[in-house]
Scaffold this active site. Structure first.
Site, PDB file in Angstrom:
ATOM      1  N   GLN A 235       0.810  -1.220   0.000  1.00  0.00           N
ATOM      2  CA  GLN A 235       0.000   0.000   0.000  1.00  0.00           C
ATOM      3  C   GLN A 235       0.846   1.273   0.000  1.00  0.00           C
ATOM      4  OE1 GLN A 235      -3.223   0.094  -0.325  1.00  0.00           O
ATOM      5  NE2 GLN A 235      -3.830  -2.020   0.091  1.00  0.00           N
ATOM      6  N   CYS A 381      -9.622  -8.850   1.458  1.00  0.00           N
ATOM      7  CA  CYS A 381      -9.277 -10.257   1.692  1.00  0.00           C
ATOM      8  C   CYS A 381     -10.094 -10.870   2.819  1.00  0.00           C
ATOM      9  CB  CYS A 381      -7.792 -10.387   2.020  1.00  0.00           C
ATOM     10  SG  CYS A 381      -6.743  -9.745   0.709  1.00  0.00           S
TER      11      CYS A 381
END
Length: 457
Positions: A235, A381
């Site tokens: 990220q 996820c």
């Protein structure tokens, strides 16, 4: 070039064809793709099936889950999908040489973004595989001397699951808590390092709350204690400046689809000097210096390299623009709605990831109400789970607030109009849902909900 020529010929053919012309896609705030139905390769009976009109799709505000492919990246990939299709490991003919040259250029582009040597970049299928290689690979290689690892409670699920897998093999793992800000206590990290600690793994930017860990300080601590330091930077790469040498990072995980590149490709940086050794997770032809066997997918790594090059060029501009849009979203929501909490440290924070809790509103209800905007309540996820986010629980968020959290993702292609539309709809639906909530009514009457003793029947 061949594909573009084919597209031009197809466009000319459609224009010249008799009969009604296809309607131009409706343009509007919420339009993303005109017709997203999958196209069959077999011609359909057009008389039997009515033509579908343009389909409006939600605004996309979930760039922590994935990012759209940058058109410049697609341009770089196309030749290797059509013309240059050789196996990059074929050493006996031009097809292989062309693909190998493209692969090595991509390796250079990735390395340049993080200040590494190209020989330290190993291509993988994504950050999940990179994290597995880093954590399991280092632990297993040094298992005869070192059996202890350190990570944090707010890591990505693939890191936590890799550590649990190692625990089942007899390794000891310390899961450091984080402060209410989401940042680890460096003194606790120093105290947790043991003589047999082989690896410390700490995420650079958290995928749920956007908090930035003090990576350079962690790197210095690990270096001084002769412990390898791995960071999951999926990220962070391409969004904030990173230099593996200045920050003393030994291993770094990178994902292609988080930086406007293709899905299914990533990379792991593994330091050469002083050398970090890893045990390979899969057997095969010994590609990628024996650390990741399997044919390197040339079009995908070319896309990853192009995405890294574009990110390096656009990083400063993107960061300023995303910071402005982030501030606009947070201020406009908070000045119109009371009892909104921003999760995570507001100073040590990547502005493109905003996690807000709306008290007295169920997060899933708000997501369903905001059907015009693609958002999430946490990591993609683990979004199938109805449990509150383990990241929010780790920073001490009350369970009711954790259930009311929404993650807003702002990226390179997000517009002011999209942010304003999201704010408007968010305010509208939070007010409506609160009016339906008996808890909100009690709070308005001055009742302290924490003083109530609830009973079950």
């Amino acid at each position: 070039m061949l594909l573009r020529a084919a597209w031009r010929r197809a466009a000319v053919a459609v224009t010249a064809a008799p009969g009604p012309k296809p309607a131009a896609p409706t343009r509007g705030l919420r339009l993303r793709v005109g017709d997203h139905a999958p196209q069959s390769a077999v011609p359909a009976d057009t008389a039997a099936v009515p033509e579908a009109g343009p389909v409006l799709r939600p605004l996309y505000m979930d760039v922590q889950a994935t990012t759209p492919l940058d058109p410049r990246v697609l341009d770089a990939m196309l030749p290797y999908l059509i013309n240059y299709y050789g196996n990059p490991h074929s050493r006996t003919h031009a097809y292989g040489w062309e693909s190998e040259a493209a692969m090595e250029r991509a390796r250079q582009q990735v390395a340049s973004l993080i200040g590494a040597d190209p020989r330290e970049i190993i291509f993988t299928s994504g950050a999940t595989e990179s994290n597995n290689i880093a954590i399991k690979g280092v632990a297993r290689f040094y298992r005869s001397r070192k059996k202890h690892l350190i990570t944090t409670q707010t890591e990505h699920k693939c890191v936590l699951d890799s550590c649990r897998s190692l625990e089942a093999e007899g390794f000891q793992v310390t899961y450091l808590p984080v402060q209410k800000s989401g940042i680890i206590d460096l003194k606790e990290l120093e105290a947790a390092i043991q003589p047999d600690t082989s690896l410390v793994s700490v995420m650079t930017v958290n995928n749920e709350i956007g908090v930035k860990q003090p990576i350079a300080e962690i790197g210095r601590i690990c270096s001084s204690r002769k412990v390898y330091f791995h960071t999951d930077a999926a990220q962070a790469v391409g969004k904030i400046p990173l230099d593996v040498n200045d920050m003393k990072i030994d291993l770094m995980s990178i994902s292609g689809h988080k930086i406007y590149g293709p899905k299914g490709v990533g990379a792991i940086y593994i330091r050469r000097r002083p050398r970090v050794r890893v045990e390979a997770l899969q057997s095969g032809g010994g590609q990628e210096r024996g650390m990741r066997s399997g044919t390197v997918p040339t079009p995908l790594v070319v896309g990853l390299g192009a995405a890294c090059e574009v990110a390096q060029q656009e990083m400063e501009y993107d960061h300023k623009r995303i910071s402005k849009l982030s501030e606009r979203l947070i201020q406009n929501i908070m000045k119109s709605l009371p009892d909104v909490v921003m999760n995570g440290d507001p100073k040590h924070h990547y502005p493109g990831c905003i996690n807000l809790s709306f008290a007295y509103v169920e997060g899933e209800s708000l997501l369903m109400a905001l059907k015009d905007v693609a958002l999430s309540s946490g990591s993609a996820c683990t979004s199938a789970s109805l449990e509150p986010s383990y990241v929010l629980r780790a920073i001490g968020t009350d369970e009711d607030l954790a259930h009311s959290s929404i993650r807003f993702g702002i990226g390179r292609f997000t517009t002011e109009e999209e942010v304003d539309y999201t704010v408007e709809k968010c305010i509208q639906h939070v007010k409506r849902l609160r009016e339906m909530s008996p808890l909100w009514e009690m709070v308005q009457d001055g009742i302290d909900l924490k003083s109530i003793k609830w009973t079950q029947h």
